[in-house]
Write a protein that holds these residues in place. Structure first.
Motif, PDB file in Angstrom:
ATOM      1  N   ILE A  73       1.167  -1.020  -0.262  1.00  0.00           N
ATOM      2  CA  ILE A  73      -0.176  -0.089   0.445  1.00  0.00           C
ATOM      3  C   ILE A  73       0.671   1.243   0.414  1.00  0.00           C
ATOM      4  CG2 ILE A  73      -2.124   1.345   1.396  1.00  0.00           C
ATOM      5  CD1 ILE A  73      -2.349  -1.743   2.748  1.00  0.00           C
ATOM      6  N   ILE A 113       2.435   7.243   7.563  1.00  0.00           N
ATOM      7  CA  ILE A 113       2.149   5.826   6.995  1.00  0.00           C
ATOM      8  C   ILE A 113       0.185   6.045   7.327  1.00  0.00           C
ATOM      9  CG2 ILE A 113       1.742   3.951   8.340  1.00  0.00           C
ATOM     10  CD1 ILE A 113       4.178   4.681   6.589  1.00  0.00           C
ATOM     11  N   LYS A 114       0.238   6.661   8.424  1.00  0.00           N
ATOM     12  CA  LYS A 114      -0.854   7.332   8.626  1.00  0.00           C
ATOM     13  C   LYS A 114      -2.006   7.503   7.698  1.00  0.00           C
ATOM     14  CE  LYS A 114      -2.803   7.737  12.462  1.00  0.00           C
ATOM     15  NZ  LYS A 114      -2.776   8.300  13.937  1.00  0.00           N
ATOM     16  N   LEU A 141      -2.523   5.038   4.874  1.00  0.00           N
ATOM     17  CA  LEU A 141      -3.371   4.082   5.362  1.00  0.00           C
ATOM     18  C   LEU A 141      -4.795   4.635   5.533  1.00  0.00           C
ATOM     19  CD1 LEU A 141      -1.325   1.665   8.076  1.00  0.00           C
ATOM     20  CD2 LEU A 141      -2.278   0.862   5.873  1.00  0.00           C
ATOM     21  N   LYS A 142      -4.760   6.710   5.623  1.00  0.00           N
ATOM     22  CA  LYS A 142      -6.106   6.957   4.772  1.00  0.00           C
ATOM     23  C   LYS A 142      -7.274   6.983   4.059  1.00  0.00           C
ATOM     24  CE  LYS A 142      -5.702   9.842   9.279  1.00  0.00           C
ATOM     25  NZ  LYS A 142      -6.693  11.535   9.740  1.00  0.00           N
ATOM     26  N   THR A 190      -7.543   3.555   3.043  1.00  0.00           N
ATOM     27  CA  THR A 190      -9.516   2.639   3.009  1.00  0.00           C
ATOM     28  C   THR A 190     -10.362   3.439   3.048  1.00  0.00           C
ATOM     29  OG1 THR A 190      -8.719   4.277   5.322  1.00  0.00           O
ATOM     30  CG2 THR A 190      -7.967   1.009   5.230  1.00  0.00           C
ATOM     31  N   LEU A 232     -10.004  -3.223   3.033  1.00  0.00           N
ATOM     32  CA  LEU A 232      -8.688  -3.383   3.442  1.00  0.00           C
ATOM     33  C   LEU A 232      -8.695  -3.397   5.014  1.00  0.00           C
ATOM     34  CD1 LEU A 232      -6.854  -0.868   0.782  1.00  0.00           C
ATOM     35  CD2 LEU A 232      -6.426  -3.184   0.694  1.00  0.00           C
ATOM     36  N   LYS A 233      -9.196  -2.030   5.984  1.00  0.00           N
ATOM     37  CA  LYS A 233      -8.971  -2.329   6.987  1.00  0.00           C
ATOM     38  C   LYS A 233      -9.041  -3.003   8.370  1.00  0.00           C
ATOM     39  CE  LYS A 233     -11.498   1.876   7.133  1.00  0.00           C
ATOM     40  NZ  LYS A 233     -13.338   2.660   7.980  1.00  0.00           N
ATOM     41  N   PHE A 237      -4.845   1.515  13.379  1.00  0.00           N
ATOM     42  CA  PHE A 237      -4.116   2.579  13.105  1.00  0.00           C
ATOM     43  C   PHE A 237      -4.995   3.515  12.737  1.00  0.00           C
ATOM     44  CE2 PHE A 237      -0.185   4.393  11.538  1.00  0.00           C
ATOM     45  CZ  PHE A 237       0.964   4.186  12.609  1.00  0.00           C
ATOM     46  N   VAL A 238      -5.378   3.178  11.883  1.00  0.00           N
ATOM     47  CA  VAL A 238      -6.419   4.667  11.457  1.00  0.00           C
ATOM     48  C   VAL A 238      -6.750   5.513  12.109  1.00  0.00           C
ATOM     49  CG1 VAL A 238      -8.217   4.993   9.047  1.00  0.00           C
ATOM     50  CG2 VAL A 238      -6.125   3.699   8.597  1.00  0.00           C
TER      51      VAL A 238
END
Ligand SMILES: Cc1cc2nc3c(=O)[nH]c(=O)nc-3n(C[C@H](O)[C@H](O)[C@H](O)COP(=O)(O)OP(=O)(O)OC[C@H]3O[C@@H](n4cnc5c(N)ncnc54)[C@H](O)[C@@H]3O)c2cc1C
Lengths: 391, 91
Positions: free
Chosen positions: A281, A299-300, A303-304, A307, A313-314, B85-86
């Motif tokens: 990702i 990274i956050k 990922l935000k 998703t 993917l969560k 994490f999100v």
């Protein structure tokens, strides 16, 4: 001991080893010098996409099409499993304004010969599960593919070695040997190597090599952070990008004053799954010098974004993160070919986010230019002298 | 060497044998990262916690222990669910 070769290649990433392979194939005695190991630069910390439809219609797409063609027989030719898979790719479209830009993009790509179309959301959802409800659709090209970049790098190195190339790992180039304006070889931490041709394939570090001969090479490191999940059953079929990324890449002015952290970090979706089942990702696009660290914020945001576009993917766990340095150039195109005024000094660097896709065609072009002084397509737009003052 | 000794698994997560690691060393790998790239040893779920010592031992003949650069296992050291994490600071 003094070593001798026909050609010295600086850098053992995918580009350096591809160049070494195609030159060895044409009978040149090649030596590759790599400071650390194969895949220790960008080629070992990147996504795996041979994605044609992200390329600007024009020379960029023409290069990618030629490379994509070469990929189809590459594993057989290298006699090495590079984990190449031709599973197509899609670019997710979130709103009407992106749709308009992508319609134009796709129309121009078709003219150059790419098979690509726009799908409605319901058809996109048949190709990729877990997509967000708000998407308006996607593009799709059956020509997109992916490859394991580390195995590609090792595969080129092995095949070159079989053809007689010598690869010196843990050997750093510290200077270029010159006689007047003719290159005569390189100085390394393991002693000098004499050769009339020296190829700078040092990726994001190419400007440091340039400085050794007084050249100002406009390549800059552009960090990309990526996340790797645990291996899961097939989930991401092809390559998945977001239109947001394409729009930002080719229309930087549209987002220049944005306050969003994700946009400032250059976050754009890049999703694909490896043969072992790990999902990659990505990624950020940041100018932070030669720092390859990953950051919690980066990274956050990745990922935000991922998703938001693919909520499915969560529920997956991630196990690793990594950062790599793309060799950025001001016009997004690599610098390929001889440098004016420095006889024997050849550039093969600056592929930014496309070096995996473009490695085979780059190797071929450089081998052709060294052997014949010309190649099968017009590469004037890649001329390394194009940034020199007065050119 | 007999087949029996060659089929020793060094990295159990990724099923990498002793022979594959020896081959990687012959091809120029001198670090744990170099071994990982060529064989995937240490890239599995445990991220090398089990095999690191064994591989360092095999590399020890090649280099001084101090020179064997530790591999780049990066955060998170333990697996983390993406949703956790999100959403962590959105509560
Ligand atoms: C996050 C991320 C995602 C990406 N995703 C994709 C993708 O999906 N598809 C795609 O096509 N591309 C992708 N890329 C881009 C691709 O990784 C690069 O374009 C490509 O790897 C560049 O290869 P290279 O050989 O030029 O550079 P590198 O792999 O960086 O190799 C340069 C080598 O030169 C060596 N070197 C430097 N200085 C010296 C010296 N003085 N002496 C000897 N050796 C030296 C370095 O150690 C290094 O090994 C991505 C990149 C990143 C960072």
């Amino acid at each position: 001991m003094t070593r001798k070769a026909d050609v010295v290649v600086i850098g053992g990433g995918v580009i350096g080893t591809a160049v070494a392979y195609y030159l060895s194939k044409r009978g040149k005695k090649v030596m590759v010098t790599e400071r650390y190991d194969h895949a220790s630069g960008a080629s070992g910390s990147c996504d795996q996409m041979i994605i044609l439809q992200s390329k600007n219609p024009g020379i960029h797409l023409k290069l990618a099409l030629a490379s994509g063609e070469m990929y189809q027989t590459l594993a057989r030719e290298l006699e090495y499993d590079i984990e190449y898979h031709n599973r197509g790719g899609m670019i997710l479209i979130e709103n009407e304004s992106e749709l308009k830009i992508m319609e134009d993009f796709v129309a121009r790509q078709k003219q150059i010969g790419l098979q690509v179309e726009i799908l409605e959301r319901k058809d996109a959802a048949k190709l990729q599960r877990g997509l967000a409800e708000h998407l308006v659709g996607s593009t799709y090209s059956p020509q997109d593919a992916h490859v394991n970049s580390i195995r590609l790098n090792l595969g080129f190195a092995r095949a070159a070695t079989k053809l007689g190339a010598e690869i010196l790992l843990e050997t750093e180039v510290t200077g270029i040997i010159l006689k007047g304006d003719q290159v005569e070889g390189v100085e390394t931490t393991q002693g000098p190597i004499h050769a009339p041709v020296v190829i700078n394939a040092a990726g994001a570090w190419a400007p440091q090599i340039g400085r050794m001969v007084g050249l100002d090479i406009p390549i800059k490191p552009r960090r990309g952070q990526i996340i790797i999940t645990e291996p899961v059953p097939p989930y991401v079929t092809g390559d998945v990008l977001s239109a947001q990324y394409i729009v930002a890449k080719y229309n930087p002015d549209l987002i220049k004053n944005s306050e969003s952290r994700a946009i400032q970090l250059g976050v754009g979706l890049a999703l694909s799954q490896t043969e072992k089942g790990n999902i990659l990702i990505g990624a950020t696009r940041e100018f932070v010098g030669y720092d390859v660290k990953t950051t919690r914020e980066g990274i956050k945001e990745i990922l935000k974004n991922a998703t938001r576009l693919v909520p499915g993917l969560k529920e997956i766990n991630f196990i690793r993160t990594m950062g790599g340095l793309r060799p950025y150039t001001p016009d997004g195109l690599p610098l390929l070919g001889p440098v004016k005024g420095l006889e024997g000094f050849i550039m093969a660097a600056g592929h930014e986010g496309d070096g995996i896709a473009l490695a085979p065609v780059t190797g071929k072009i450089i081998a052709d230019l060294v052997m014949d002084g010309k190649t099968f397509m017009d590469v004037e737009a890649l001329n390394p002298n194009r940034f020199a003052p007065g050119s | 060497m007999s087949d029996a000794t060659d089929k020793v698994y060094i990295c159990r997560c990724e099923e990498v044998t002793k022979e594959e690691i020896e081959q990687a060393i012959r091809e120029g790998a001198t670090t744990l990262t170099g071994i990982k790239k060529r064989t995937h040893a240490g890239m599995g779920l445990c991220q090398g916690r089990t095999c690191r010592k064994l591989i360092s031992g095999m590399l020890a003949g090649k280099k001084e222990p101090a020179e064997i650069i530790p591999p780049t296992s990066r955060p998170p050291v333990r697996t983390a669910k993406i949703s956790e994490f999100v959403e962590e600071d959105e509560v």
